[in-house]
Design a protein around this motif. Sequence first.
Motif, PDB file in Angstrom:
ATOM      1  N   VAL A  89       0.833  -1.200   0.000  1.00  0.00           N
ATOM      2  CA  VAL A  89       0.000   0.000   0.000  1.00  0.00           C
ATOM      3  C   VAL A  89       0.869   1.252   0.000  1.00  0.00           C
ATOM      4  CG1 VAL A  89      -1.756   1.323   1.231  1.00  0.00           C
ATOM      5  CG2 VAL A  89      -1.888  -1.192   1.186  1.00  0.00           C
ATOM      6  N   ALA A  90       1.757   1.357   0.994  1.00  0.00           N
ATOM      7  CA  ALA A  90       2.595   2.552   1.118  1.00  0.00           C
ATOM      8  C   ALA A  90       3.771   2.237   2.029  1.00  0.00           C
ATOM      9  CB  ALA A  90       1.799   3.729   1.680  1.00  0.00           C
ATOM     10  N   ALA A  91       4.845   3.020   1.899  1.00  0.00           N
ATOM     11  CA  ALA A  91       6.019   2.805   2.744  1.00  0.00           C
ATOM     12  C   ALA A  91       6.819   4.083   2.888  1.00  0.00           C
ATOM     13  CB  ALA A  91       6.901   1.703   2.166  1.00  0.00           C
ATOM     14  N   ILE A  92       7.576   4.144   3.970  1.00  0.00           N
ATOM     15  CA  ILE A  92       8.558   5.205   4.200  1.00  0.00           C
ATOM     16  C   ILE A  92       9.913   4.549   4.340  1.00  0.00           C
ATOM     17  CG2 ILE A  92       9.384   6.972   5.781  1.00  0.00           C
ATOM     18  CD1 ILE A  92       6.633   7.631   6.555  1.00  0.00           C
ATOM     19  N   SER A  93      10.852   4.963   3.509  1.00  0.00           N
ATOM     20  CA  SER A  93      12.186   4.384   3.542  1.00  0.00           C
ATOM     21  C   SER A  93      13.003   4.959   4.689  1.00  0.00           C
ATOM     22  CB  SER A  93      12.903   4.665   2.223  1.00  0.00           C
ATOM     23  OG  SER A  93      14.254   4.273   2.309  1.00  0.00           O
ATOM     24  N   THR A 130       8.901   8.481   0.527  1.00  0.00           N
ATOM     25  CA  THR A 130       7.643   7.752   0.610  1.00  0.00           C
ATOM     26  C   THR A 130       7.291   7.124  -0.728  1.00  0.00           C
ATOM     27  OG1 THR A 130       6.398   9.775   0.144  1.00  0.00           O
ATOM     28  CG2 THR A 130       6.730   9.196   2.457  1.00  0.00           C
ATOM     29  N   TYR A 131       6.611   6.006  -0.659  1.00  0.00           N
ATOM     30  CA  TYR A 131       6.236   5.244  -1.844  1.00  0.00           C
ATOM     31  C   TYR A 131       4.778   4.815  -1.685  1.00  0.00           C
ATOM     32  CZ  TYR A 131      11.298   4.838  -2.244  1.00  0.00           C
ATOM     33  OH  TYR A 131      12.631   5.123  -2.326  1.00  0.00           O
ATOM     34  N   TYR A 132       4.050   4.791  -2.798  1.00  0.00           N
ATOM     35  CA  TYR A 132       2.642   4.421  -2.763  1.00  0.00           C
ATOM     36  C   TYR A 132       2.311   3.481  -3.905  1.00  0.00           C
ATOM     37  CZ  TYR A 132       2.055   8.351   0.436  1.00  0.00           C
ATOM     38  OH  TYR A 132       2.149   9.209   1.503  1.00  0.00           O
ATOM     39  N   ALA A 133       1.389   2.569  -3.635  1.00  0.00           N
ATOM     40  CA  ALA A 133       0.805   1.789  -4.706  1.00  0.00           C
ATOM     41  C   ALA A 133      -0.079   2.714  -5.538  1.00  0.00           C
ATOM     42  CB  ALA A 133      -0.033   0.650  -4.125  1.00  0.00           C
TER      43      ALA A 133
END
Length: 126
Positions: A48-52, A58-61
Amino acid sequence: QVQLVESGGGVVRAGDSLRLSCAASGRTFSTYTTGWFRQAPGKEREFVAAISWVGGATYYADSAKGRFTISRDDAQNTINLQMNSLKPEDTAVYYCGAGVANTLTTIRRAREYDYWGQGTQVTVSS
Protein backbone atom coordinates in the motif's frame (compact mmCIF):
# COMPACT_ATOMS: atom_id res chain seq x y z
CA GLN A 1 13.65 -7.27 17.69
CA VAL A 2 10.75 -5.00 16.85
CA GLN A 3 7.19 -5.43 18.04
CA LEU A 4 4.46 -3.76 16.00
CA VAL A 5 0.86 -3.09 16.99
CA GLU A 6 -1.68 -1.67 14.54
CA SER A 7 -4.83 0.21 15.46
CA GLY A 8 -7.50 2.38 13.88
CA GLY A 9 -9.37 -0.05 11.66
CA GLY A 10 -13.13 -0.13 11.50
CA VAL A 11 -16.29 -0.22 9.40
CA VAL A 12 -16.95 2.87 7.29
CA ARG A 13 -18.91 3.87 4.22
CA ALA A 14 -17.51 4.60 0.80
CA GLY A 15 -16.07 8.10 0.72
CA ASP A 16 -15.23 8.15 4.43
CA SER A 17 -11.79 8.41 5.99
CA LEU A 18 -9.80 6.32 8.46
CA ARG A 19 -6.44 6.80 10.13
CA LEU A 20 -4.42 3.71 10.91
CA SER A 21 -1.54 3.77 13.36
CA CYS A 22 1.30 1.37 14.00
CA ALA A 23 3.22 1.60 17.25
CA ALA A 24 6.69 0.10 17.54
CA SER A 25 8.66 -1.09 20.51
CA GLY A 26 12.14 -2.49 20.66
CA ARG A 27 13.84 -0.20 18.14
CA THR A 28 13.09 3.13 16.58
CA PHE A 29 11.19 3.27 13.32
CA SER A 30 13.69 5.71 11.88
CA THR A 31 16.20 2.87 11.47
CA TYR A 32 13.79 0.78 9.39
CA THR A 33 11.82 1.05 6.25
CA THR A 34 8.22 0.85 7.43
CA GLY A 35 5.28 0.02 5.28
CA TRP A 36 1.60 -0.74 5.11
CA PHE A 37 0.32 -3.77 3.27
CA ARG A 38 -3.16 -5.19 3.02
CA GLN A 39 -4.66 -8.58 2.43
CA ALA A 40 -8.20 -9.31 1.31
CA PRO A 41 -9.75 -12.78 1.66
CA GLY A 42 -8.36 -15.17 -0.92
CA LYS A 43 -5.74 -12.68 -2.12
CA GLU A 44 -2.04 -12.18 -1.54
CA ARG A 45 -0.72 -9.49 0.73
CA GLU A 46 -0.25 -6.36 -1.36
CA PHE A 47 1.79 -3.22 -0.93
CA VAL A 48 0.00 0.00 0.00
CA ALA A 49 2.60 2.55 1.12
CA ALA A 50 6.02 2.80 2.74
CA ILE A 51 8.56 5.21 4.20
CA SER A 52 12.19 4.38 3.54
CA TRP A 53 14.78 4.62 6.31
CA VAL A 54 16.97 6.26 3.67
CA GLY A 55 15.98 9.91 3.73
CA GLY A 56 12.36 9.25 4.60
CA ALA A 57 11.24 8.87 0.99
CA THR A 58 7.64 7.75 0.61
CA TYR A 59 6.24 5.24 -1.84
CA TYR A 60 2.64 4.42 -2.76
CA ALA A 61 0.81 1.79 -4.71
CA ASP A 62 -1.11 3.21 -7.65
CA SER A 63 -4.35 2.38 -5.84
CA ALA A 64 -3.30 4.55 -2.90
CA LYS A 65 -1.85 7.58 -4.69
CA GLY A 66 -3.83 10.74 -4.09
CA ARG A 67 -6.01 9.14 -1.40
CA PHE A 68 -3.65 7.72 1.23
CA THR A 69 -0.82 9.44 3.09
CA ILE A 70 1.85 7.65 5.11
CA SER A 71 3.70 9.50 7.84
CA ARG A 72 6.13 8.75 10.62
CA ASP A 73 6.19 10.28 14.10
CA ASP A 74 9.68 9.72 15.48
CA ALA A 75 8.80 11.16 18.88
CA GLN A 76 5.97 8.64 19.31
CA ASN A 77 7.74 5.89 17.35
CA THR A 78 4.66 5.35 15.24
CA ILE A 79 3.73 5.36 11.60
CA ASN A 80 0.34 6.39 10.39
CA LEU A 81 -1.73 5.83 7.29
CA GLN A 82 -4.35 8.47 6.58
CA MET A 83 -6.88 6.99 4.19
CA ASN A 84 -9.36 9.29 2.49
CA SER A 85 -12.07 8.67 -0.09
CA LEU A 86 -12.24 5.03 0.86
CA LYS A 87 -13.71 2.55 -1.60
CA PRO A 88 -15.23 -0.90 -1.07
CA GLU A 89 -12.18 -2.39 -2.79
CA ASP A 90 -10.04 -1.03 0.05
CA THR A 91 -11.64 -3.61 2.35
CA ALA A 92 -8.88 -5.81 3.78
CA VAL A 93 -6.79 -6.55 6.82
CA TYR A 94 -4.08 -3.90 6.96
CA TYR A 95 -0.65 -4.86 8.25
CA CYS A 96 2.28 -2.76 9.35
CA GLY A 97 5.74 -4.07 8.50
CA ALA A 98 9.34 -3.09 9.20
CA GLY A 99 12.48 -4.08 7.34
CA VAL A 100 15.59 -2.77 5.62
CA ALA A 101 14.42 -2.67 2.00
CA ASN A 102 15.35 0.60 0.35
CA THR A 103 14.89 0.29 -3.40
CA LEU A 104 11.85 1.03 -5.49
CA THR A 105 11.48 -2.68 -6.22
CA THR A 106 12.23 -4.28 -2.85
CA ILE A 107 10.24 -1.80 -0.81
CA ARG A 108 7.05 -3.14 -2.40
CA ARG A 109 7.74 -6.80 -1.60
CA ALA A 110 6.20 -8.23 1.57
CA ARG A 111 9.01 -10.79 1.85
CA GLU A 112 11.54 -7.96 2.31
CA TYR A 113 9.98 -7.04 5.66
CA ASP A 114 11.22 -8.81 8.76
CA TYR A 115 8.63 -7.74 11.33
CA TRP A 116 4.86 -7.59 11.16
CA GLY A 117 1.99 -6.53 13.33
CA GLN A 118 -1.15 -8.58 13.88
CA GLY A 119 -3.22 -6.53 11.45
CA THR A 120 -6.31 -4.36 11.72
CA GLN A 121 -9.52 -4.88 9.74
CA VAL A 122 -10.81 -2.16 7.45
CA THR A 123 -14.26 -2.67 5.96
CA VAL A 124 -15.73 -0.19 3.50
CA SER A 125 -19.38 -0.56 2.60
CA SER A 126 -20.90 0.79 -0.59
